[in-house]
Design a protein around this motif. Sequence first.
Motif, PDB file in Angstrom:
ATOM      1  N   TYR A   4       0.852  -1.191   0.000  1.00  0.00           N
ATOM      2  CA  TYR A   4       0.000   0.000   0.000  1.00  0.00           C
ATOM      3  C   TYR A   4       0.886   1.238   0.000  1.00  0.00           C
ATOM      4  N   ILE A  38      -9.146   4.896  -2.250  1.00  0.00           N
ATOM      5  CA  ILE A  38      -8.163   3.818  -2.298  1.00  0.00           C
ATOM      6  C   ILE A  38      -8.395   3.073  -3.599  1.00  0.00           C
ATOM      7  N   ASN A  81     -11.820   6.227   1.242  1.00  0.00           N
ATOM      8  CA  ASN A  81     -10.723   6.080   2.193  1.00  0.00           C
ATOM      9  C   ASN A  81     -11.297   6.020   3.610  1.00  0.00           C
ATOM     10  N   VAL A  87      -4.703   0.311   6.187  1.00  0.00           N
ATOM     11  CA  VAL A  87      -5.087  -0.337   4.931  1.00  0.00           C
ATOM     12  C   VAL A  87      -4.224  -1.558   4.636  1.00  0.00           C
TER      13      VAL A  87
END
Length: 102
Positions: A4, A38, A81, A87
């Motif tokens: 990520y 995201i 998000n 994440v």
Amino acid sequence: IVAYWEDRSLDVLRSAAASLRENPKTFILFAGLADDQIRLICTRSSDLQELHAGNILKSIVAQMGGKGGGSPEMAQGGTPNPEGLDVENFLNKTLVLIMEGN
């Protein structure tokens, strides 16, 4: 491979994933934060035919309130998000649960 990054476009994620999936026995889940969304890319090498990238990605983004999909080889999606969510840790844990189900 699960990773990520903040401030990575979908094009950058897609390009890196496409390059890496040329390696045998490789499954990739990349996520990047861009424009308060995201973005996710899920792909696999051609020898891992038992894994369906589209179905795996759909399952992950559904848990995050997003949507996405694709082919058995490569999929992409996006989610809002979620504030306070780690994440990368979430993706790792979710991927383990999904892989155990395969």
